[in-house]
Design a protein around this motif. Structure first.
Motif, PDB file in Angstrom:
ATOM      1  N   VAL A  87       0.826  -1.203   0.000  1.00 54.46           N
ATOM      2  CA  VAL A  87       0.000   0.000   0.000  1.00 54.46           C
ATOM      3  C   VAL A  87       0.865   1.260   0.000  1.00 54.46           C
ATOM      4  O   VAL A  87       0.572   2.243  -0.678  1.00 54.46           O
ATOM      5  CB  VAL A  87      -0.965  -0.009   1.209  1.00 54.46           C
ATOM      6  CG1 VAL A  87      -1.712   1.316   1.319  1.00 54.46           C
ATOM      7  CG2 VAL A  87      -1.950  -1.167   1.084  1.00 54.46           C
ATOM      8  N   GLU A  88       1.930   1.260   0.732  1.00 54.07           N
ATOM      9  CA  GLU A  88       2.815   2.419   0.856  1.00 54.07           C
ATOM     10  C   GLU A  88       4.250   1.923   0.924  1.00 54.07           C
ATOM     11  O   GLU A  88       4.526   0.940   1.624  1.00 54.07           O
ATOM     12  CB  GLU A  88       2.468   3.186   2.140  1.00 54.07           C
ATOM     13  CG  GLU A  88       3.100   4.547   2.280  1.00 54.07           C
ATOM     14  CD  GLU A  88       2.484   5.587   1.361  1.00 54.07           C
ATOM     15  OE1 GLU A  88       3.142   6.595   1.114  1.00 54.07           O
ATOM     16  OE2 GLU A  88       1.350   5.384   0.883  1.00 54.07           O
ATOM     17  N   GLY A 201      -9.877  -6.222  -0.297  1.00 52.66           N
ATOM     18  CA  GLY A 201      -8.991  -6.198   0.862  1.00 52.66           C
ATOM     19  C   GLY A 201      -7.840  -5.211   0.737  1.00 52.66           C
ATOM     20  O   GLY A 201      -7.483  -4.780  -0.352  1.00 52.66           O
ATOM     21  N   GLY A 202      -7.260  -4.853   1.891  1.00 51.76           N
ATOM     22  CA  GLY A 202      -6.047  -4.048   1.915  1.00 51.76           C
ATOM     23  C   GLY A 202      -6.256  -2.555   2.016  1.00 51.76           C
ATOM     24  O   GLY A 202      -5.304  -1.806   2.222  1.00 51.76           O
ATOM     25  N   GLY A 203      -7.502  -2.096   1.879  1.00 52.05           N
ATOM     26  CA  GLY A 203      -7.793  -0.671   2.009  1.00 52.05           C
ATOM     27  C   GLY A 203      -8.485  -0.374   3.321  1.00 52.05           C
ATOM     28  O   GLY A 203      -8.487  -1.191   4.248  1.00 52.05           O
ATOM     29  N   SER A 204      -9.112   0.788   3.406  1.00 47.55           N
ATOM     30  CA  SER A 204      -9.746   1.186   4.663  1.00 47.55           C
ATOM     31  C   SER A 204     -11.029   0.418   4.938  1.00 47.55           C
ATOM     32  O   SER A 204     -11.467   0.323   6.087  1.00 47.55           O
ATOM     33  CB  SER A 204     -10.035   2.695   4.642  1.00 47.55           C
ATOM     34  OG  SER A 204     -10.911   3.021   3.575  1.00 47.55           O
ATOM     35  N   HIS A 206     -11.664  -2.968   4.262  1.00 48.71           N
ATOM     36  CA  HIS A 206     -11.277  -4.268   4.829  1.00 48.71           C
ATOM     37  C   HIS A 206      -9.755  -4.317   4.933  1.00 48.71           C
ATOM     38  O   HIS A 206      -9.073  -4.956   4.125  1.00 48.71           O
ATOM     39  CB  HIS A 206     -11.764  -5.415   3.932  1.00 48.71           C
ATOM     40  CG  HIS A 206     -13.248  -5.428   3.711  1.00 48.71           C
ATOM     41  ND1 HIS A 206     -14.145  -5.754   4.700  1.00 48.71           N
ATOM     42  CD2 HIS A 206     -13.984  -5.150   2.605  1.00 48.71           C
ATOM     43  CE1 HIS A 206     -15.380  -5.684   4.212  1.00 48.71           C
ATOM     44  NE2 HIS A 206     -15.310  -5.323   2.948  1.00 48.71           N
ATOM     45  N   PRO A 207      -9.192  -3.666   5.941  1.00 52.58           N
ATOM     46  CA  PRO A 207      -7.732  -3.521   5.987  1.00 52.58           C
ATOM     47  C   PRO A 207      -6.961  -4.805   6.253  1.00 52.58           C
ATOM     48  O   PRO A 207      -5.838  -4.952   5.780  1.00 52.58           O
ATOM     49  CB  PRO A 207      -7.511  -2.504   7.111  1.00 52.58           C
ATOM     50  CG  PRO A 207      -8.739  -2.597   7.959  1.00 52.58           C
ATOM     51  CD  PRO A 207      -9.853  -2.931   7.030  1.00 52.58           C
ATOM     52  N   ARG A 208      -7.555  -5.769   6.979  1.00 53.78           N
ATOM     53  CA  ARG A 208      -6.748  -6.919   7.394  1.00 53.78           C
ATOM     54  C   ARG A 208      -7.435  -8.275   7.254  1.00 53.78           C
ATOM     55  O   ARG A 208      -6.828  -9.289   7.536  1.00 53.78           O
ATOM     56  CB  ARG A 208      -6.311  -6.745   8.857  1.00 53.78           C
ATOM     57  CG  ARG A 208      -5.392  -5.548   9.051  1.00 53.78           C
ATOM     58  CD  ARG A 208      -5.034  -5.324  10.512  1.00 53.78           C
ATOM     59  NE  ARG A 208      -4.245  -4.106  10.646  1.00 53.78           N
ATOM     60  CZ  ARG A 208      -4.745  -2.892  10.737  1.00 53.78           C
ATOM     61  NH1 ARG A 208      -6.069  -2.739  10.767  1.00 53.78           N
ATOM     62  NH2 ARG A 208      -3.980  -1.825  10.835  1.00 53.78           N
ATOM     63  N   ASP A 209      -8.663  -8.320   6.835  1.00 51.57           N
ATOM     64  CA  ASP A 209      -9.395  -9.576   6.765  1.00 51.57           C
ATOM     65  C   ASP A 209      -8.984 -10.352   5.512  1.00 51.57           C
ATOM     66  O   ASP A 209      -9.238  -9.915   4.384  1.00 51.57           O
ATOM     67  CB  ASP A 209     -10.903  -9.291   6.708  1.00 51.57           C
ATOM     68  CG  ASP A 209     -11.742 -10.549   6.906  1.00 51.57           C
ATOM     69  OD1 ASP A 209     -11.222 -11.644   6.615  1.00 51.57           O
ATOM     70  OD2 ASP A 209     -12.902 -10.421   7.330  1.00 51.57           O
ATOM     71  N   SER A 213      -9.263 -10.795   0.370  1.00 52.44           N
ATOM     72  CA  SER A 213      -8.039 -10.647  -0.421  1.00 52.44           C
ATOM     73  C   SER A 213      -8.112 -11.381  -1.756  1.00 52.44           C
ATOM     74  O   SER A 213      -7.090 -11.603  -2.403  1.00 52.44           O
ATOM     75  CB  SER A 213      -6.826 -11.147   0.378  1.00 52.44           C
ATOM     76  OG  SER A 213      -6.960 -12.528   0.676  1.00 52.44           O
TER      77      SER A 213
END
Length: 323
Positions: A87-88, A201-204, A206-209, A213
């Motif tokens: 992501v960054e 997934g991976g954004g605000s 669903h950051p971690r579920d 993904s």
């Protein structure tokens, strides 16, 4: 001054999966044998090694540009891809570090139209005088987001788009040219259809579920959404330039399934000998699809090429260029 595409290169990982391999790999639910190839026309797709990231595929493509080192003196580098290393920071920085570049860099992201939009941005910056040589590259690793453990038929249908996807890299050089280059471009979107196909997934949201993904989508609704927009953006490009498809050496069209490609080619009346059909042996290469077809196609400097883009979100784009 114009902006001309002066170099195109692609990278395809050596490892491949056949559609039969894909069906055998699915666990939990047994799809009907042959359904993937029958529905899509795809025989093979490419799969990156476990130690290869999206940035690595872009780097390999850049290194394939001719002559060797062709992108080393670029004064801007754009990483334009649906995939990313993380992501960054922007994956462009990781690509630049691996290539040893010191020019400004940034990412452009718009699903399968990412690289086409990257070329659009490169052209605009060249025409503004801000830059003279822009390296646009992509690294697509959608194999990391394919659902292999499938609960039932409904989940298989929801995950089906993932089974068409292929890993790949692409690089395009765009340079200032006083004589020829890109002479028409147009883009459109129907953003109300953004939820038809997602990798959530991976954004605000669903950051971690990990359940989010994987690719999910409805191919039928996606086709209907593109049909609602209609083919005018492509046909208007011909009307506004006074050209026909016969005036182009290559008409590159983003390809997700052979039935839809045949439908679109028929609606647009594209001659078969102008199309480069990459899908059966390479799968859906996401944003690397159009440069792959330029790399596979037959054209010479001075020839015209047409790039027709389709992307999730959803968006459409057309670019006409004299090479």
């Amino acid at each position: 001054m114009k902006a001309r595409i002066t170099g195109v290169a692609t990278y395809l990982p050596e490892r491949t999966l056949s559609s039969s391999d894909v069906e055998r790999r699915i666990e939990g639910y047994a799809p009907h044998r042959g359904i993937v190839e029958r529905m899509t026309g795809i025989r093979l797709r490419h799969v990156a090694r476990e130690d290869q990231q999206a940035s690595d595929l872009a780097v390999e493509a850049v290194r394939g540009l001719a002559p060797p080192g062709a992108g080393a003196d670029a004064d801007l580098m754009i990483f334009a891809s649906a995939s990313q290393d993380m992501v960054e920071p922007a994956t462009a920085h990781i690509v630049a570090a691996k290539l040893g570049l010191s020019c400004p860099v940034f990412d452009v992201k718009n699903a399968c139209n990412s690289l086409l939009n990257g070329i659009q941005v490169a052209e605009a910056l060249i025409l503004s005088g801000a830059h003279r040589k822009v390296l646009v590259c992509s690294g697509e690793t959608p194999s990391r987001a394919i659902r292999w453990r499938v609960r039932d038929r409904a989940q298989f249908v929801d995950s089906f788009a993932g089974y068409t996807l292929s890993d790949s890299g692409a690089a395009v050089l765009v340079e200032a040219d006083p004589e020829r280059g890109i002479f028409h471009r147009d883009f459109s979107a129907d953003s109300a259809a953004w939820a038809v196909g997602t990798l959530p997934g991976g954004g605000s949201v669903h950051p971690r579920d990990p359940e989010y993904s994987y690719f999910q989508g409805d191919g039928r609704r996606l086709k209907e959404a593109f049909e609602r927009i209609g083919p005018d953006i492509f046909l208007n490009a011909l009307k506004r330039t006074g050209l026909t498809w016969d005036d182009f050496a290559v008409v590159a069209v983003h390809q997700v399934a052979m039935p839809y490609l045949r439908f679109l080619a028929e609606v647009l009346d594209i001659p078969e000998d102008r199309l480069v059909v990459s899908l059966p042996d390479h799968g859906n290469c996401a944003s690397a699809t159009l440069p792959l077809q330029l790399a596979l196609g037959s054209w010479e400097p001075g020839d015209r090429v047409a790039l027709l883009g389709l992307g999730g979100g959803i968006s459409m784009g057309v670019m006409l260029a004299e090479m």
